[in-house]
Write a protein that holds these residues in place. Structure first.
Motif, PDB file in Angstrom:
ATOM      1  N   THR A 114      14.286 -16.401  20.965  1.00 25.56           N
ATOM      2  CA  THR A 114      14.970 -16.115  22.229  1.00 25.56           C
ATOM      3  C   THR A 114      15.883 -17.255  22.663  1.00 25.56           C
ATOM      4  O   THR A 114      16.804 -17.029  23.442  1.00 25.56           O
ATOM      5  CB  THR A 114      13.948 -15.851  23.338  1.00 25.56           C
ATOM      6  OG1 THR A 114      13.119 -17.013  23.514  1.00 25.56           O
ATOM      7  CG2 THR A 114      13.064 -14.664  22.978  1.00 25.56           C
ATOM      8  N   GLU A 115      15.627 -18.476  22.179  1.00 23.29           N
ATOM      9  CA  GLU A 115      16.439 -19.630  22.574  1.00 23.29           C
ATOM     10  C   GLU A 115      16.346 -20.683  21.489  1.00 23.29           C
ATOM     11  O   GLU A 115      15.276 -20.891  20.904  1.00 23.29           O
ATOM     12  CB  GLU A 115      15.953 -20.193  23.913  1.00 23.29           C
ATOM     13  CG  GLU A 115      16.784 -21.349  24.446  1.00 23.29           C
ATOM     14  CD  GLU A 115      16.271 -21.861  25.779  1.00 23.29           C
ATOM     15  OE1 GLU A 115      16.728 -22.937  26.226  1.00 23.29           O
ATOM     16  OE2 GLU A 115      15.391 -21.183  26.369  1.00 23.29           O
ATOM     17  N   GLU A 116      17.483 -21.353  21.209  1.00 17.82           N
ATOM     18  CA  GLU A 116      17.495 -22.390  20.175  1.00 17.82           C
ATOM     19  C   GLU A 116      18.514 -23.458  20.538  1.00 17.82           C
ATOM     20  O   GLU A 116      19.626 -23.158  20.963  1.00 17.82           O
ATOM     21  CB  GLU A 116      17.822 -21.795  18.809  1.00 17.82           C
ATOM     22  CG  GLU A 116      17.845 -22.830  17.689  1.00 17.82           C
ATOM     23  CD  GLU A 116      18.107 -22.221  16.325  1.00 17.82           C
ATOM     24  OE1 GLU A 116      18.206 -22.978  15.336  1.00 17.82           O
ATOM     25  OE2 GLU A 116      18.220 -20.986  16.257  1.00 17.82           O
ATOM     26  N   GLN A 117      18.123 -24.712  20.382  1.00 20.82           N
ATOM     27  CA  GLN A 117      18.993 -25.868  20.559  1.00 20.82           C
ATOM     28  C   GLN A 117      18.782 -26.782  19.367  1.00 20.82           C
ATOM     29  O   GLN A 117      17.649 -27.148  19.049  1.00 20.82           O
ATOM     30  CB  GLN A 117      18.683 -26.607  21.865  1.00 20.82           C
ATOM     31  CG  GLN A 117      18.921 -25.773  23.119  1.00 20.82           C
ATOM     32  CD  GLN A 117      18.549 -26.520  24.387  1.00 20.82           C
ATOM     33  OE1 GLN A 117      18.083 -27.660  24.324  1.00 20.82           O
ATOM     34  NE2 GLN A 117      18.764 -25.899  25.525  1.00 20.82           N
TER      35      GLN A 117
ATOM     36  N   SER B 276      15.048 -27.364  18.841  1.00 25.57           N
ATOM     37  CA  SER B 276      14.108 -26.744  19.776  1.00 25.57           C
ATOM     38  C   SER B 276      14.280 -25.239  19.699  1.00 25.57           C
ATOM     39  O   SER B 276      15.404 -24.733  19.784  1.00 25.57           O
ATOM     40  CB  SER B 276      14.360 -27.237  21.210  1.00 25.57           C
ATOM     41  OG  SER B 276      13.529 -26.555  22.120  1.00 25.57           O
ATOM     42  N   LEU B 277      13.168 -24.511  19.543  1.00 21.56           N
ATOM     43  CA  LEU B 277      13.199 -23.060  19.433  1.00 21.56           C
ATOM     44  C   LEU B 277      12.137 -22.471  20.338  1.00 21.56           C
ATOM     45  O   LEU B 277      11.027 -23.000  20.443  1.00 21.56           O
ATOM     46  CB  LEU B 277      12.961 -22.590  18.000  1.00 21.56           C
ATOM     47  CG  LEU B 277      13.937 -23.072  16.913  1.00 21.56           C
ATOM     48  CD1 LEU B 277      13.378 -24.311  16.229  1.00 21.56           C
ATOM     49  CD2 LEU B 277      14.187 -21.969  15.881  1.00 21.56           C
ATOM     50  N   VAL B 278      12.483 -21.354  20.975  1.00 17.68           N
ATOM     51  CA  VAL B 278      11.545 -20.583  21.779  1.00 17.68           C
ATOM     52  C   VAL B 278      11.364 -19.241  21.092  1.00 17.68           C
ATOM     53  O   VAL B 278      12.333 -18.497  20.901  1.00 17.68           O
ATOM     54  CB  VAL B 278      12.045 -20.393  23.219  1.00 17.68           C
ATOM     55  CG1 VAL B 278      11.055 -19.562  24.022  1.00 17.68           C
ATOM     56  CG2 VAL B 278      12.272 -21.751  23.884  1.00 17.68           C
TER      57      VAL B 278
ATOM     58  N   THR C 143       4.545 -16.358  23.811  1.00 19.42           N
ATOM     59  CA  THR C 143       5.685 -17.275  23.755  1.00 19.42           C
ATOM     60  C   THR C 143       5.244 -18.582  23.096  1.00 19.42           C
ATOM     61  O   THR C 143       4.249 -19.180  23.495  1.00 19.42           O
ATOM     62  CB  THR C 143       6.219 -17.567  25.159  1.00 19.42           C
ATOM     63  OG1 THR C 143       6.602 -16.338  25.782  1.00 19.42           O
ATOM     64  CG2 THR C 143       7.431 -18.477  25.103  1.00 19.42           C
TER      65      THR C 143
ATOM     66  N   THR D  79       6.881 -22.328  21.983  1.00 20.70           N
ATOM     67  CA  THR D  79       7.985 -23.283  22.029  1.00 20.70           C
ATOM     68  C   THR D  79       7.753 -24.337  20.958  1.00 20.70           C
ATOM     69  O   THR D  79       6.718 -25.019  20.961  1.00 20.70           O
ATOM     70  CB  THR D  79       8.076 -23.945  23.409  1.00 20.70           C
ATOM     71  OG1 THR D  79       8.231 -22.937  24.410  1.00 20.70           O
ATOM     72  CG2 THR D  79       9.254 -24.899  23.474  1.00 20.70           C
TER      73      THR D  79
END
Length: 314
Positions: free
Chosen positions: A118-121, A128-130, A227, A229
């Motif tokens: 759902t989210e990645e940086q 960082s991954l969610v 979820t 992280t």
């Protein structure tokens, strides 16, 4: 005498035959009696006992029901039969040789587990991954990600949302029945005013039903998908620091920073105005002198024009 002896012998034989038949008959009856006596072979019931109550026909099922009531359990309902609705979240920090490659492996592991990102940086030394994964596959995915390197941080939280799910389920069912009743009234309404009023009430109840349904759906989604992280950092790079709650010292530091910013802005404004002060002073002085000269001339002109007239009148 012969006939008498024969008669006596015949009578004896008949009596013996009768005795033999009676003995076999009583044996048969005794056998049947033994068969019948199998059930009543139990000891006699005591007064006031459960068996006596059943024989009296007063309460055939009173004793079993009282025992079930004493245990506080309903027959056929096992202990722990309630399905718990749990919302699970987890955080995992791993030190890896190449954060970029490890991030691709994490995405692959999430897809294999039936989840998604759902989210990645990502950066040179940090990723960082969610992830959202099915709840049963969370533990397995955590183990797979932890195997990519050295675990530096690990935490998990579980929120029991059973009561909220049950409450929302009941409210949705009740509101659905309410909407159905209002729709039935709308179908039977004839007067225009009644139709307008019922439609307004129906719209209000449908909106509330949609809100409850959306809340229930979001909660069930959180229960179904956990979820995770994942923080990946290279060797030698400091692990990311988790944000902490702000306290008094944080507020004091923020206030001091704001005060310094205000002071710097005020000093900048004063520094900008100072070069204009002499110019403004000169312009102000010139304006004051000009105004004073004009007033002096008016006063002198007024004195000259008013003196002779006043003497002539005298």
């Amino acid at each position: 005498m012969v006939w008498i002896g024969a008669a006596v012998l015949l009578a004896v034989l008949v009596a013996a035959l009768a005795v033999v038949q009676q003995g076999s008959g009583s044996g048969t009856d005794g056998g049947s009696g033994d068969v019948v006596a199998v059930a009543p072979a139990r000891p006699a019931p005591e007064p006031g006992s459960e068996r006596a109550a059943r024989e009296d026909g007063a309460a055939d099922f009173a004793a079993p029901q009282s025992r079930a009531g004493d245990d506080g359990q309903s027959p056929g309902v096992p202990l722990g039969g309630v399905q718990r609705e749990l919302v699970r979240t987890a955080q995992l920090g791993v030190e890896v040789a190449d954060p970029g490659t490890a991030a691709r492996q994490v995405r692959t592991a999430a897809a294999v587990a039936g989840g998604f990102v759902t989210e990645e940086q990502s950066g040179d030394a940090f990723s960082s991954l969610v992830l959202r994964v099915p709840a049963p596959a969370l533990d397995r995915l955590i183990d797979d990600v932890a195997a990519l390197g050295r675990v530096t941080a690990r935490s998990a939280q579980v929120l029991d949302a059973t009561e909220e799910v049950v409450d929302l389920d009941a409210r949705v069912a009740s509101q659905t029945a309410s909407v159905a009743r209002v729709r039935g009234l709308l179908a039977e309404a004839v007067d225009l005013g009644d139709v307008v009023a019922i439609e307004s009430e129906l719209a209000h109840r449908e909106a509330e039903l949609d809100s409850l349904t959306a809340r229930l759906g979001a909660l069930r989604d959180q229960v179904a998908l956990s979820t995770l992280t994942v923080e990946l950092h290279g060797p030698g790079a400091p692990p990311p620091v988790a944000p902490r709650a702000a306290g008094f010292l944080d507020g004091l530091a923020a206030g001091w920073t704001g005060l310094r910013a205000v002071g710097a802005a005020t000093a900048a404004v004063v520094g900008f105005v100072v070069p204009f002060v002499p110019v403004l002073a000169v312009l102000g002085g010139m304006a004051w002198l000009g105004r004073r000269a004009v007033r002096t001339r008016r006063s002198a002109a007024g004195g000259r024009s008013g003196g002779p007239g006043a003497e002539g009148e005298t």
